[in-house]
Design a protein around this motif. Structure first.
Motif, PDB file in Angstrom:
ATOM      1  N   GLY A 148      -2.735   1.389  -3.745  1.00 21.58           N
ATOM      2  CA  GLY A 148      -2.127   0.984  -2.486  1.00 21.58           C
ATOM      3  C   GLY A 148      -1.870   2.163  -1.571  1.00 21.58           C
ATOM      4  O   GLY A 148      -1.919   3.325  -1.979  1.00 21.58           O
ATOM      5  N   ASP A 149      -1.604   1.837  -0.322  1.00 25.86           N
ATOM      6  CA  ASP A 149      -1.346   2.870   0.679  1.00 25.86           C
ATOM      7  C   ASP A 149       0.041   3.469   0.492  1.00 25.86           C
ATOM      8  O   ASP A 149       0.990   2.778   0.117  1.00 25.86           O
ATOM      9  CB  ASP A 149      -1.436   2.280   2.094  1.00 25.86           C
ATOM     10  N   LYS A 150       0.149   4.749   0.784  1.00 29.11           N
ATOM     11  CA  LYS A 150       1.452   5.403   0.802  1.00 29.11           C
ATOM     12  C   LYS A 150       1.983   5.343   2.225  1.00 29.11           C
ATOM     13  O   LYS A 150       1.423   5.949   3.135  1.00 29.11           O
ATOM     14  CB  LYS A 150       1.332   6.858   0.348  1.00 29.11           C
ATOM     15  N   LYS A 151       3.042   4.572   2.422  1.00 28.78           N
ATOM     16  CA  LYS A 151       3.592   4.437   3.767  1.00 28.78           C
ATOM     17  C   LYS A 151       5.034   3.971   3.692  1.00 28.78           C
ATOM     18  O   LYS A 151       5.495   3.469   2.661  1.00 28.78           O
ATOM     19  CB  LYS A 151       2.769   3.437   4.584  1.00 28.78           C
ATOM     20  N   GLU A 152       5.739   4.150   4.774  1.00 29.24           N
ATOM     21  CA  GLU A 152       7.102   3.653   4.855  1.00 29.24           C
ATOM     22  C   GLU A 152       7.061   2.139   5.049  1.00 29.24           C
ATOM     23  O   GLU A 152       6.309   1.636   5.888  1.00 29.24           O
ATOM     24  CB  GLU A 152       7.851   4.316   6.011  1.00 29.24           C
ATOM     25  N   ILE A 153       7.860   1.439   4.276  1.00 26.19           N
ATOM     26  CA  ILE A 153       7.871  -0.020   4.329  1.00 26.19           C
ATOM     27  C   ILE A 153       8.889  -0.466   5.370  1.00 26.19           C
ATOM     28  O   ILE A 153      10.087  -0.183   5.251  1.00 26.19           O
ATOM     29  CB  ILE A 153       8.213  -0.616   2.947  1.00 26.19           C
ATOM     30  N   SER A 154       8.408  -1.154   6.389  1.00 28.85           N
ATOM     31  CA  SER A 154       9.298  -1.594   7.467  1.00 28.85           C
ATOM     32  C   SER A 154       9.673  -3.066   7.335  1.00 28.85           C
ATOM     33  O   SER A 154      10.724  -3.490   7.809  1.00 28.85           O
ATOM     34  CB  SER A 154       8.642  -1.348   8.834  1.00 28.85           C
ATOM     35  N   GLN A 155       8.806  -3.862   6.680  1.00 28.20           N
ATOM     36  CA  GLN A 155       9.106  -5.272   6.461  1.00 28.20           C
ATOM     37  C   GLN A 155       9.805  -5.433   5.110  1.00 28.20           C
ATOM     38  O   GLN A 155       9.874  -4.497   4.312  1.00 28.20           O
ATOM     39  CB  GLN A 155       7.819  -6.089   6.486  1.00 28.20           C
ATOM     40  N   LEU A 156      10.312  -6.637   4.851  1.00 26.29           N
ATOM     41  CA  LEU A 156      10.981  -6.878   3.570  1.00 26.29           C
ATOM     42  C   LEU A 156      10.015  -6.672   2.411  1.00 26.29           C
ATOM     43  O   LEU A 156      10.343  -6.013   1.419  1.00 26.29           O
ATOM     44  CB  LEU A 156      11.568  -8.294   3.541  1.00 26.29           C
ATOM     45  N   ILE A 157       8.844  -7.269   2.500  1.00 22.67           N
ATOM     46  CA  ILE A 157       7.746  -6.928   1.595  1.00 22.67           C
ATOM     47  C   ILE A 157       6.494  -6.781   2.448  1.00 22.67           C
ATOM     48  O   ILE A 157       6.285  -7.540   3.393  1.00 22.67           O
ATOM     49  CB  ILE A 157       7.534  -7.962   0.462  1.00 22.67           C
ATOM     50  N   GLU A 158       5.692  -5.794   2.120  1.00 24.92           N
ATOM     51  CA  GLU A 158       4.577  -5.431   2.989  1.00 24.92           C
ATOM     52  C   GLU A 158       3.333  -5.167   2.157  1.00 24.92           C
ATOM     53  O   GLU A 158       3.396  -4.506   1.111  1.00 24.92           O
ATOM     54  CB  GLU A 158       4.968  -4.179   3.775  1.00 24.92           C
ATOM     55  N   GLN A 159       2.213  -5.679   2.629  1.00 22.28           N
ATOM     56  CA  GLN A 159       0.962  -5.461   1.905  1.00 22.28           C
ATOM     57  C   GLN A 159       0.547  -3.996   2.007  1.00 22.28           C
ATOM     58  O   GLN A 159       0.574  -3.403   3.087  1.00 22.28           O
ATOM     59  CB  GLN A 159      -0.150  -6.350   2.454  1.00 22.28           C
ATOM     60  N   THR A 160       0.164  -3.435   0.850  1.00 20.44           N
ATOM     61  CA  THR A 160      -0.247  -2.032   0.831  1.00 20.44           C
ATOM     62  C   THR A 160      -1.661  -1.839   0.287  1.00 20.44           C
ATOM     63  O   THR A 160      -2.175  -0.719   0.314  1.00 20.44           O
ATOM     64  CB  THR A 160       0.723  -1.193  -0.023  1.00 20.44           C
ATOM     65  N   GLY A 161      -2.276  -2.915  -0.229  1.00 17.52           N
ATOM     66  CA  GLY A 161      -3.627  -2.749  -0.753  1.00 17.52           C
ATOM     67  C   GLY A 161      -4.067  -3.928  -1.590  1.00 17.52           C
ATOM     68  O   GLY A 161      -3.493  -5.025  -1.515  1.00 17.52           O
ATOM     69  N   PHE A 162      -5.099  -3.683  -2.417  1.00 13.01           N
ATOM     70  CA  PHE A 162      -5.683  -4.721  -3.261  1.00 13.01           C
ATOM     71  C   PHE A 162      -5.973  -4.137  -4.643  1.00 13.01           C
ATOM     72  O   PHE A 162      -6.232  -2.941  -4.783  1.00 13.01           O
ATOM     73  CB  PHE A 162      -6.990  -5.250  -2.662  1.00 13.01           C
ATOM     74  N   ILE A 163      -5.930  -5.002  -5.645  1.00 11.02           N
ATOM     75  CA  ILE A 163      -6.317  -4.621  -7.001  1.00 11.02           C
ATOM     76  C   ILE A 163      -7.201  -5.729  -7.562  1.00 11.02           C
ATOM     77  O   ILE A 163      -6.764  -6.883  -7.669  1.00 11.02           O
ATOM     78  CB  ILE A 163      -5.094  -4.431  -7.921  1.00 11.02           C
TER      79      ILE A 163
END
Length: 303
Positions: free
Chosen positions: A185-200
């Motif tokens: 997944g992406d390394k980023k600051e999470i601004s939403q309650l849950i946020e999509q960061t990638g796929f597996i």
């Protein structure tokens, strides 16, 4: 500091911190005593996890292992491949290995891979036995800190630190080598309650990877397969209504000794609501960090 001294120091610290919040030192000491007793009496012949099997397709099955104490461990078998989700406490290593070998006879000859939902001691105890540990960037950061003998995210919270240190001593926790960590997944600051960061992708399964804002613990991850209607939620969702008697007893003590199992209880509650809102129409199999699989149906009128 040796383990005995560490245990004494952190027991005293826990009593002091909780006394300042109005919890009697006697109640704190009693809770630690019962917690330690539960861990010890659940070992060996008394180790009796609930094990259930959930068929996803003809070639994919999820085995859910629910030990008396600590997190669930799920094993996804898709074709001839295996992926573990979380691992439980280190003190049950031999017992869990016996269970694993019954499920996977070739366990000792295969490359073992695990996805860790978050870096809590009750989920990460067996990580050293794995060849590859998949984790979000923040979870990997926490595990790297521990591998360097530094405080992990939980221990950075003064209210949680004594309990975590006590757990590490009582369960013989050893940090996983940082070399085994693989960030997904992406390394980023999470601004939403849950946020999509990638796929597996694993076998027949295609997971979307989400990260929570840190209500339970920074780096917390959720896996959702929208095609097969399955979700692994870590401790953002815990199935309190479907616990064994031993699990329910065990889960009474952490909220006392930590004041809350969540970093931010209200935020975690909001994340849990957001998680269920992410699910689509149909019947879902939801695998939480503790407790049995939850069947959950969303009708078209609920969207």
């Amino acid at each position: 500091m040796n383990r005995s001294t560490d245990l004494i120091v952190n027991t005293n610290l826990a009593m002091q911190i909780l006394d300042e919040t109005g919890v009697s030192p006697y109640r704190t000491f009693d809770s630690i005593s019962h917690f330690a007793e539960l861990l010890a009496t659940s070992r060996g012949r008394n180790f009796s996890p609930r094990i259930t099997h959930h068929n996803i397709t003809e070639n994919t099955v999820i085995t859910l292992i629910e030990p008396p104490c600590g997190s669930n461990t799920a094993i996804i078998k898709s074709g001839d491949k295996y992926l573990f989700i979380d691992t439980g406490y280190a003190c049950y290593k031999e017992e869990m290995l016996s269970v694993f070998r019954n499920i996977i006879p070739e366990l000792d000859s295969i490359k073992k891979k695990c996805f860790i939902t978050h870096a809590d001691v009750d989920h990460c105890g067996l990580l050293p036995i794995f060849d590859t540990v998949y984790a979000s960037a923040k979870t990997a950061e926490c595990l790297r800190l521990e591998s360097n003998n530094e405080d992990g995210f939980r221990e950075m919270n003064p209210l949680h630190k004594p309990y975590v240190r006590i757990c590490k001593v009582l369960t013989s926790y050893t940090a996983v080598s940082a070399e085994k960590l693989s960030v997904v997944g992406d390394k980023k600051e999470i601004s939403q309650l849950i946020e999509q960061t990638g796929f597996i992708d694993f076998g027949e399964l295609h997971f979307e990877l989400f990260e929570g804002k840190g209500g339970h613990l920074a780096g917390e991850s959720v896996l959702i397969d929208y095609d097969h209607h399955i979700a692994f939620t870590g401790d953002i969702f815990v199935n309190m209504k479907e616990m064994t008697a031993q699990q329910a007893q065990y889960n009474r003590y952490a909220p006392i000794l930590m004041t809350s199992v969540d970093t931010d209880k209200e935020l975690c509650t909001a994340e849990r609501t957001a998680l269920f809102q992410r699910l689509g129409i149909g019947k879902w199999q939801i695998f939480g960090g503790h407790g049995g699989m939850k069947s959950y149906t969303i009708a078209p009128t609920e969207i």
